[in-house]
Design a protein around this motif. Sequence first.
Motif, PDB file in Angstrom:
ATOM      1  N   VAL A   1       0.831  -1.209   0.000  1.00 52.32           N
ATOM      2  CA  VAL A   1       0.000   0.000   0.000  1.00 52.32           C
ATOM      3  C   VAL A   1       0.866   1.260   0.000  1.00 52.32           C
ATOM      4  N   THR A   2       1.879   1.311   0.861  1.00 54.44           N
ATOM      5  CA  THR A   2       2.694   2.521   0.995  1.00 54.44           C
ATOM      6  C   THR A   2       3.535   2.783  -0.256  1.00 54.44           C
ATOM      7  N   ILE A   3       4.085   1.717  -0.853  1.00 54.58           N
ATOM      8  CA  ILE A   3       4.900   1.904  -2.054  1.00 54.58           C
ATOM      9  C   ILE A   3       4.030   2.262  -3.253  1.00 54.58           C
ATOM     10  N   ALA A   4       2.881   1.591  -3.379  1.00 58.93           N
ATOM     11  CA  ALA A   4       1.979   1.884  -4.497  1.00 58.93           C
ATOM     12  C   ALA A   4       1.481   3.324  -4.446  1.00 58.93           C
ATOM     13  N   ALA A   5       1.256   3.825  -3.230  1.00 61.58           N
ATOM     14  CA  ALA A   5       0.791   5.206  -3.071  1.00 61.58           C
ATOM     15  C   ALA A   5       1.943   6.198  -3.065  1.00 61.58           C
ATOM     16  N   GLY A   6       3.172   5.667  -3.008  1.00 61.20           N
ATOM     17  CA  GLY A   6       4.328   6.551  -2.998  1.00 61.20           C
ATOM     18  C   GLY A   6       4.467   7.341  -1.720  1.00 61.20           C
ATOM     19  N   ILE A   7       4.092   6.731  -0.601  1.00 57.24           N
ATOM     20  CA  ILE A   7       4.189   7.419   0.687  1.00 57.24           C
ATOM     21  C   ILE A   7       5.645   7.423   1.129  1.00 57.24           C
ATOM     22  N   ALA A   8       6.242   8.581   1.130  1.00 58.86           N
ATOM     23  CA  ALA A   8       7.658   8.709   1.456  1.00 58.86           C
ATOM     24  C   ALA A   8       7.830   9.464   2.769  1.00 58.86           C
ATOM     25  N   VAL A   9       8.869   9.091   3.518  1.00 51.43           N
ATOM     26  CA  VAL A   9       9.159   9.754   4.797  1.00 51.43           C
ATOM     27  C   VAL A   9      10.634  10.122   4.840  1.00 51.43           C
ATOM     28  N   PRO A  10      10.984  11.192   5.531  1.00 49.38           N
ATOM     29  CA  PRO A  10      12.412  11.537   5.660  1.00 49.38           C
ATOM     30  C   PRO A  10      13.129  10.548   6.578  1.00 49.38           C
ATOM     31  N   PHE A  11      14.402  10.329   6.309  1.00 47.11           N
ATOM     32  CA  PHE A  11      15.172   9.389   7.118  1.00 47.11           C
ATOM     33  C   PHE A  11      15.255   9.843   8.571  1.00 47.11           C
ATOM     34  N   ALA A  12      15.219  11.141   8.787  1.00 46.47           N
ATOM     35  CA  ALA A  12      15.252  11.667  10.156  1.00 46.47           C
ATOM     36  C   ALA A  12      14.072  11.144  10.967  1.00 46.47           C
ATOM     37  N   ALA A  13      12.916  10.969  10.325  1.00 45.50           N
ATOM     38  CA  ALA A  13      11.733  10.455  11.026  1.00 45.50           C
ATOM     39  C   ALA A  13      11.953   9.027  11.483  1.00 45.50           C
ATOM     40  N   ILE A  14      12.589   8.223  10.647  1.00 43.20           N
ATOM     41  CA  ILE A  14      12.859   6.826  11.004  1.00 43.20           C
ATOM     42  C   ILE A  14      13.800   6.759  12.211  1.00 43.20           C
ATOM     43  N   LEU A  15      14.783   7.644  12.231  1.00 39.40           N
ATOM     44  CA  LEU A  15      15.698   7.692  13.379  1.00 39.40           C
ATOM     45  C   LEU A  15      14.964   8.064  14.663  1.00 39.40           C
TER      46      LEU A  15
ATOM     47  N   VAL B   1       6.158  -5.140  13.107  1.00 34.79           N
ATOM     48  CA  VAL B   1       5.540  -4.975  11.787  1.00 34.79           C
ATOM     49  C   VAL B   1       6.565  -4.278  10.893  1.00 34.79           C
ATOM     50  N   PRO B   2       7.219  -5.004  10.004  1.00 39.92           N
ATOM     51  CA  PRO B   2       8.222  -4.389   9.134  1.00 39.92           C
ATOM     52  C   PRO B   2       7.582  -3.772   7.890  1.00 39.92           C
ATOM     53  N   LEU B   3       8.039  -2.585   7.513  1.00 42.95           N
ATOM     54  CA  LEU B   3       7.498  -1.886   6.347  1.00 42.95           C
ATOM     55  C   LEU B   3       8.617  -1.472   5.403  1.00 42.95           C
ATOM     56  N   PHE B   4       8.397  -1.670   4.103  1.00 44.33           N
ATOM     57  CA  PHE B   4       9.245  -1.040   3.100  1.00 44.33           C
ATOM     58  C   PHE B   4       8.767   0.395   2.934  1.00 44.33           C
ATOM     59  N   LEU B   5       9.683   1.344   3.130  1.00 43.52           N
ATOM     60  CA  LEU B   5       9.329   2.753   3.001  1.00 43.52           C
ATOM     61  C   LEU B   5      10.240   3.438   1.993  1.00 43.52           C
ATOM     62  N   LEU B   6       9.685   4.429   1.313  1.00 44.18           N
ATOM     63  CA  LEU B   6      10.466   5.273   0.414  1.00 44.18           C
ATOM     64  C   LEU B   6      11.070   6.416   1.209  1.00 44.18           C
ATOM     65  N   ILE B   7      12.364   6.662   0.991  1.00 50.99           N
ATOM     66  CA  ILE B   7      13.035   7.799   1.609  1.00 50.99           C
ATOM     67  C   ILE B   7      13.777   8.569   0.505  1.00 50.99           C
ATOM     68  N   PRO B   8      14.004   9.849   0.692  1.00 53.99           N
ATOM     69  CA  PRO B   8      14.753  10.602  -0.318  1.00 53.99           C
ATOM     70  C   PRO B   8      16.122   9.967  -0.558  1.00 53.99           C
ATOM     71  N   GLY B   9      16.447   9.722  -1.814  1.00 56.90           N
ATOM     72  CA  GLY B   9      17.709   9.082  -2.165  1.00 56.90           C
ATOM     73  C   GLY B   9      18.069   9.371  -3.604  1.00 56.90           C
ATOM     74  N   ASN B  10      18.862   8.487  -4.193  1.00 57.22           N
ATOM     75  CA  ASN B  10      19.297   8.734  -5.569  1.00 57.22           C
ATOM     76  C   ASN B  10      19.232   7.479  -6.429  1.00 57.22           C
ATOM     77  N   ALA B  11      18.394   6.509  -5.999  1.00 58.50           N
ATOM     78  CA  ALA B  11      18.366   5.237  -6.729  1.00 58.50           C
ATOM     79  C   ALA B  11      17.157   5.106  -7.639  1.00 58.50           C
ATOM     80  N   LEU B  12      15.979   5.391  -7.122  1.00 56.43           N
ATOM     81  CA  LEU B  12      14.744   5.167  -7.867  1.00 56.43           C
ATOM     82  C   LEU B  12      14.235   6.473  -8.460  1.00 56.43           C
ATOM     83  N   HIS B  13      14.143   6.515  -9.780  1.00 54.89           N
ATOM     84  CA  HIS B  13      13.604   7.683 -10.458  1.00 54.89           C
ATOM     85  C   HIS B  13      12.107   7.492 -10.676  1.00 54.89           C
ATOM     86  N   LEU B  14      11.381   8.578 -10.797  1.00 57.83           N
ATOM     87  CA  LEU B  14       9.940   8.497 -10.986  1.00 57.83           C
ATOM     88  C   LEU B  14       9.612   7.925 -12.361  1.00 57.83           C
TER      89      LEU B  14
END
Length: 397
Positions: free
Chosen positions: A72-86, A192-205
């Motif tokens: 759900v989160t990846i399909a919707a493109g829900i991204a969070v900053p890495f600082a939030a994960i910390l 509950v493990p989640l795959f999350l999008l974070i700002p980076g340089n690997a995946l382009h839109l």
Amino acid sequence: MVETWLVELLKGTGRFFLHPVLYYLVFLVGVLGVMRVKRERKNFHIRAEDAYFELRQLFPLGMVIGLVLSIVTIAAGIAVPFAAILLIAVFTLLWSLTTNIRLISPAYTIGAAFFAIIIIAQNNWSVPLFSQTFSSVGDKVYPSMVVILGLLLLAEGILIFKNASKGSSPKLAKSKRGQVVGVHEVKRLWMVPLFLLIPGNALHLPFDWWPVFHLGTKEYSLIFVPFAIGFHQQIKGMLPKVAIELHGRRVIILGALISLLSVVGYWYPLISIVVAAFAVIGRELLALFAYLKDDSMTSYFSKKNNGVMIIGVIPESPADKMGLQVGEIISKANGVVVRDEQTFYEALQKNRAHCKLEVFDTKGEIRFVQRALYEGDHHELGVLFVQDERKYDEKIG
């Protein structure tokens, strides 16, 4: 494109095994199991579930829910900053130090991280070792954190409803009138493990519309994050399964409501602050309401005039194989009327080869159960009762 995604999935999974929360949760669950067994042995001279029971509950259902939410989160493109994960990891650790397991709920860990990241950004505070990470956050509200909060609250409700009543732990306590009564307690941790999008340089839109809920950047990376969910409830006024499932349904409703309201924050960011506060307050009110309602009720597990009430059944024991359930009342054993634990076991001694019980189930209907006994079974039938005053005082003393 596919190769890039596969590489990012592998990298994200690798980061999962480097996350300290994963190992900290395993440690905490081990402590919970040992403490529960110690308390049960003090109350009943025997433990109900083994010390690894909580550890066996940590992963399976949470992994399934995490997989669904990751899609759900990846399909919707829900991204969070890495600082939030910390910050979420930091507050998971801090709230666990209070020894109040229920504070390791997404409402409190993600809620605290959400407000902390706003305060840090507003005041331009420098965070040692992670100054670059937090400096990139900027002076803005992140609705994506509230969306994750809502989804994980929903996951918490499902876990409570589906898993928390399994293996609830019997214990003895004193009522307000000073009588010995039985209660059931659940202290549970899930991951509950989640795959999350974070700002980076690997995946382009790949498309102009993806991610739908973006952070304003055009490139992202994947990270696999273990989120902790803690739950604690003590029940004295009703059957534990009924009380826990009722609480779980309420948390599911709260999680669904927060998830829906959180989406509005992408168009009106300040709404996210209100929704996050509502999540924290709402979760606290649900816990308070459950406590007050249970505290106002008379003790369910107390001495009865028509027999002895079962407060616990040892898994895989003769009692378990006979189908005896928590909350049922044994009125007769081998034709002998029983009034307490002593007369119950004395009645079993009358026939060492066979056990026949007359039982009132939780609906008050009578039924008969019987089973052949083998050597030692009559001493370890596997059923736990509320102790009398003298035995309780001796154990506590």
